[in-house]
Design an enzyme around this catalytic site. Structure first.
Site, mmCIF file in Angstrom:
data_model
loop_
_atom_site.group_PDB
_atom_site.id
_atom_site.type_symbol
_atom_site.label_atom_id
_atom_site.label_comp_id
_atom_site.label_asym_id
_atom_site.label_seq_id
_atom_site.Cartn_x
_atom_site.Cartn_y
_atom_site.Cartn_z
ATOM 1 C CG HIS A 1 -0.392 -0.073 2.521
ATOM 2 N ND1 HIS A 1 0.397 0.921 3.025
ATOM 3 C CD2 HIS A 1 -0.450 -1.025 3.478
ATOM 4 C CE1 HIS A 1 0.799 0.612 4.233
ATOM 5 N NE2 HIS A 1 0.305 -0.587 4.537
ATOM 6 C CB CYS B 1 4.284 -7.335 16.956
ATOM 7 S SG CYS B 1 3.106 -6.084 17.350
ATOM 8 C CG HIS C 1 -1.334 -6.096 15.598
ATOM 9 N ND1 HIS C 1 -0.007 -6.149 15.927
ATOM 10 C CD2 HIS C 1 -1.379 -5.880 14.255
ATOM 11 C CE1 HIS C 1 0.735 -5.992 14.836
ATOM 12 N NE2 HIS C 1 -0.078 -5.806 13.810
ATOM 13 C CE LYS D 1 0.480 2.128 10.166
ATOM 14 N NZ LYS D 1 0.888 0.818 10.610
ATOM 15 C CE LYS E 1 -6.628 -3.599 0.340
ATOM 16 N NZ LYS E 1 -6.216 -2.863 -0.818
ATOM 17 C CG HIS F 1 4.216 -1.429 2.207
ATOM 18 N ND1 HIS F 1 2.996 -2.011 1.969
ATOM 19 C CD2 HIS F 1 4.544 -1.754 3.475
ATOM 20 C CE1 HIS F 1 2.621 -2.682 3.045
ATOM 21 N NE2 HIS F 1 3.540 -2.543 3.974
ATOM 22 C CB CYS G 1 2.086 -9.326 19.724
ATOM 23 S SG CYS G 1 0.956 -8.991 18.342
ATOM 24 C CB CYS H 1 -0.854 -6.558 20.712
ATOM 25 S SG CYS H 1 0.124 -5.552 19.574
HETATM 26 O O1 ME8 Z 1 7.544 -4.039 9.652
HETATM 27 N N1 ME8 Z 1 2.969 5.490 6.556
HETATM 28 O O2 ME8 Z 1 7.110 -4.828 7.523
HETATM 29 P P1 ME8 Z 1 5.765 -4.059 7.123
HETATM 30 C C1 ME8 Z 1 4.274 5.440 6.259
HETATM 31 N N2 ME8 Z 1 8.820 -6.746 7.821
HETATM 32 N N3 ME8 Z 1 4.971 4.300 6.135
HETATM 33 C C2 ME8 Z 1 4.331 3.149 6.317
HETATM 34 C C3 ME8 Z 1 2.959 3.112 6.637
HETATM 35 C C4 ME8 Z 1 2.267 4.364 6.752
HETATM 36 N N4 ME8 Z 1 0.969 4.460 7.014
HETATM 37 N N5 ME8 Z 1 2.591 1.824 6.748
HETATM 38 C C5 ME8 Z 1 3.695 1.076 6.499
HETATM 39 C C6 ME8 Z 1 7.767 -4.789 8.712
HETATM 40 N N6 ME8 Z 1 4.754 1.874 6.233
HETATM 41 C C7 ME8 Z 1 8.968 -5.712 8.761
HETATM 42 C C8 ME8 Z 1 10.214 -4.879 8.503
HETATM 43 S S1 ME8 Z 1 12.860 -4.625 8.186
HETATM 44 C C9 ME8 Z 1 14.203 -5.538 8.563
HETATM 45 C C10 ME8 Z 1 11.500 -5.663 8.558
HETATM 46 C C11 ME8 Z 1 6.108 1.426 5.870
HETATM 47 O O3 ME8 Z 1 5.314 -4.695 5.861
HETATM 48 C C12 ME8 Z 1 7.157 1.907 6.841
HETATM 49 O O4 ME8 Z 1 8.410 1.891 6.223
HETATM 50 O O5 ME8 Z 1 4.835 -3.981 8.272
HETATM 51 C C13 ME8 Z 1 7.115 0.834 7.897
HETATM 52 O O6 ME8 Z 1 8.277 0.838 8.718
HETATM 53 C C14 ME8 Z 1 7.027 -0.392 7.033
HETATM 54 O O7 ME8 Z 1 6.167 0.008 5.939
HETATM 55 C C15 ME8 Z 1 6.474 -1.614 7.725
HETATM 56 O O8 ME8 Z 1 6.301 -2.609 6.762
#
Ligand code: ME8
Length: 500
Positions: A19, A130, A148, A297, A300, A22, A127, A145
């Site tokens: 989304h 998380c 969540h 925030k 989805k 990311h 959790c 949590c």
């Molecule tokens: O945490 N606004 O993956 P994830 C801005 N796999 N950035 C956002 C956002 C938002 N509303 N939502 C998500 C993980 N992000 C782990 C990371 S790294 C070694 C492992 C972005 O799929 C932001 O960069 O939940 C956040 O840190 C990341 O997506 C979390 O992605």
């Protein structure tokens, strides 16, 4: 050690769909990567997917497919997202890559050899969404949590532990000696506050789970997914290029770009784990905020997403890249909206920039038959453009993406005012003003070229088209007045067409 620039995004969970959040981190990292390439730096840009752990195993089970099938599908979607936002990553890592798995095992063995791994019993709250063991201060009402809002599991497991507590003082010292390592400052202070509460050892492995990287000395246990995931930044360099190890060339990373949700893992667990393995911690990390829809925030499940793919289909990736960093100051939380997007598209991209480009090209075509005059830069503009390349470079060195964009946009507005002040259409009526008209047209072409190159990381497609039309396709940054004139311009369709 060679000077190089290595930038990363988080690796995204392979059970979700991409989304805008990311896309946001990906675009930010891409802006820095593109800018540094323009400066001639040796750049490596990494993104990818995080594919192990309970959240993935549980999601696959729910859908009646294997975890591998789930992550294959998700990796395709994330790769597609990365391409759609026009990110120029040098590699896409998947933590199920055999090259990653092998290297994770080797690093953990080193951590164990160095005396930072022991067997113990984990008892506490966990959790599964998380994939995080919660300390007392991180538990919501009724043992839930706080992120969540689901009940936490009470766990008692025989695990291998990582001696995080041994790094308490080292981490404190590291952040005191190198305060720029975590930015913005208030995020470093958060990390320091967490460290000062006292660090407890953390589980390094999980039993009762098979979807992960097995520990080589105890294959009934798999690596705790966060250590497996964090190591991606390091392992990728070992196998991203066939037959070549890039580790020496790019490690330690210049920037990890992440959001605030994963600060603890990056600012505390990660440098400690690297030190335990005898490796250098990353140079810097930038912790950005959340893009919010209204006050919430984007998620989805709340149904409040600005779909990046819809925006790109209609307006192109440039407009999305521009909007996100213009609307929300990079580092802060900020609200975005469809109305806000349309407003900025119209006033800033279509009018301020697109019109300036069209007008300039049209006037050089009409008044000088497409030939850019050779003239001296107008001192009225030289002063305003003075130092712009250094200012933008300085800001992007600090990952101050929104501030850098604002600096350039101030000059986009300045050039628009210059057109109004100089009134080339009046000058064109009088042969006696020919030299002045030459100068004005030269300055407009030169100013636009300087700005287009600085804007290239933000608007890669429109600026490439424009620079081509200005007869100056090179991307190397140059100050105002360096261009010599004498080239030819071509007219183009509007860079940002108005949409009805
Ligand atoms: O945490 N606004 O993956 P994830 C801005 N796999 N950035 C956002 C956002 C938002 N509303 N939502 C998500 C993980 N992000 C782990 C990371 S790294 C070694 C492992 C972005 O799929 C932001 O960069 O939940 C956040 O840190 C990341 O997506 C979390 O992605």
């Amino acid at each position: 050690m060679a000077v190089s620039f290595y930038v990363t995004t988080p690796i995204f969970y392979g059970n979700g769909e991409p989304h805008l959040g990311h896309a946001y981190s990906t675009m930010a990292a891409d802006i820095l990567a593109r800018h540094m390439r323009q400066r001639g730096e040796d750049v490596f840009f990494l993104t990818g997917t995080d594919e192990h752990g309970e959240p993935i195993a549980l999601a696959a089970e729910k859908q009646g497919i294997t975890p591998q099938e789930l992550v294959d599908r998700s990796a395709t979607q994330f790769r597609d997202m990365v391409a759609r936002v026009d990110a120029t990553n040098d590699f896409f890592i998947r933590t199920t890559d055999p090259g990653h798995v092998e290297r994770v095992q080797r690093v953990v063995e080193r951590v164990k050899e160095n005396g930072y791994v022991y067997k113990g019993t984990y008892e506490g709250w966990y959790c599964p969404r998380c994939a995080d063991f919660k300390s007392e201060s991180e538990i919501g009402p009724g043992d839930t949590c706080p992120i969540h809002e689901i009940p936490l599991h009470r766990e008692q497991q025989e695990n291998w532990f990582f001696k995080l507590s041994a790094f308490q003082e080292k981490l404190e010292r590291m952040y005191e000696e190198d305060p720029g390592m975590v930015v913005p400052d208030f995020r470093r202070n958060e990390a320091l506050a967490f460290i000062r509460q006292g660090l407890r050892d953390v589980s390094l492995s999980r039993s009762e789970l098979s979807w992960g990287v097995p520990l080589s000395w105890d294959p009934d246990q798999v690596m705790y997914v966060w250590f497996d995931a964090l190591l991606n930044y390091y392992t990728a360099l070992g196998y991203a290029r066939d037959g070549e190890d890039l580790t020496e060339r790019y490690w330690p990373a210049s920037w990890h770009i992440i959001a605030k949700d994963i600060l603890k893992f990056h600012a505390i667990y990660w440098p400690a784990f690297l030190m335990a393995a005898g490796l250098e911690p990353p140079r810097r990390m930038f912790i950005h905020g959340y893009l919010l829809m209204g006050e919430k925030k984007m998620s989805k499940s709340l149904g409040n997403v600005l779909d990046p793919f819809e925006v790109i289909d209609r307006y192109g990736a440039d407009a999305l890249r521009f909007y996100c960093f213009r609307e929300v100051s990079f580092g802060q939380d900020g609200s975005i909206s469809t109305a806000g997007f349309e407003g900025r598209y119209e006033t800033e991209l279509a009018n301020d920039f697109g019109n300036l480009a069209s007008r300039t090209l049209a006037m050089v075509s009409r008044y000088r038959d497409g030939a850019v005059p050779q003239a001296e830069p107008d001192p009225a503009l030289t002063a305003d453009f003075e130092g712009i390349v250094e200012r933008v470079s300085g800001l992007l060195d600090e990952a101050q993406i929104s501030q850098a964009l604002e600096e350039v946009w101030t000059l986009v507005r300045r050039l628009n005012r210059y057109v109004e002040e100089a009134q080339p259409w009046v000058l064109a009526k009088d042969e006696g003003d020919a030299a002045r008209l030459d100068q004005v047209l030269y300055c407009l072409v030169e100013g636009l070229a300087v700005l287009a190159r600085l804007l290239h990381p933000f608007l890669p497609n429109a600026t490439a088209t424009l620079l081509e039309a200005l007869g100056q396709p090179g991307l190397e940054l140059a100050p105002f007045g360096a261009g010599e004139g004498g080239g030819r311009v071509e007219k183009i369709d509007p860079l940002f067409p108005k949409l009805v």
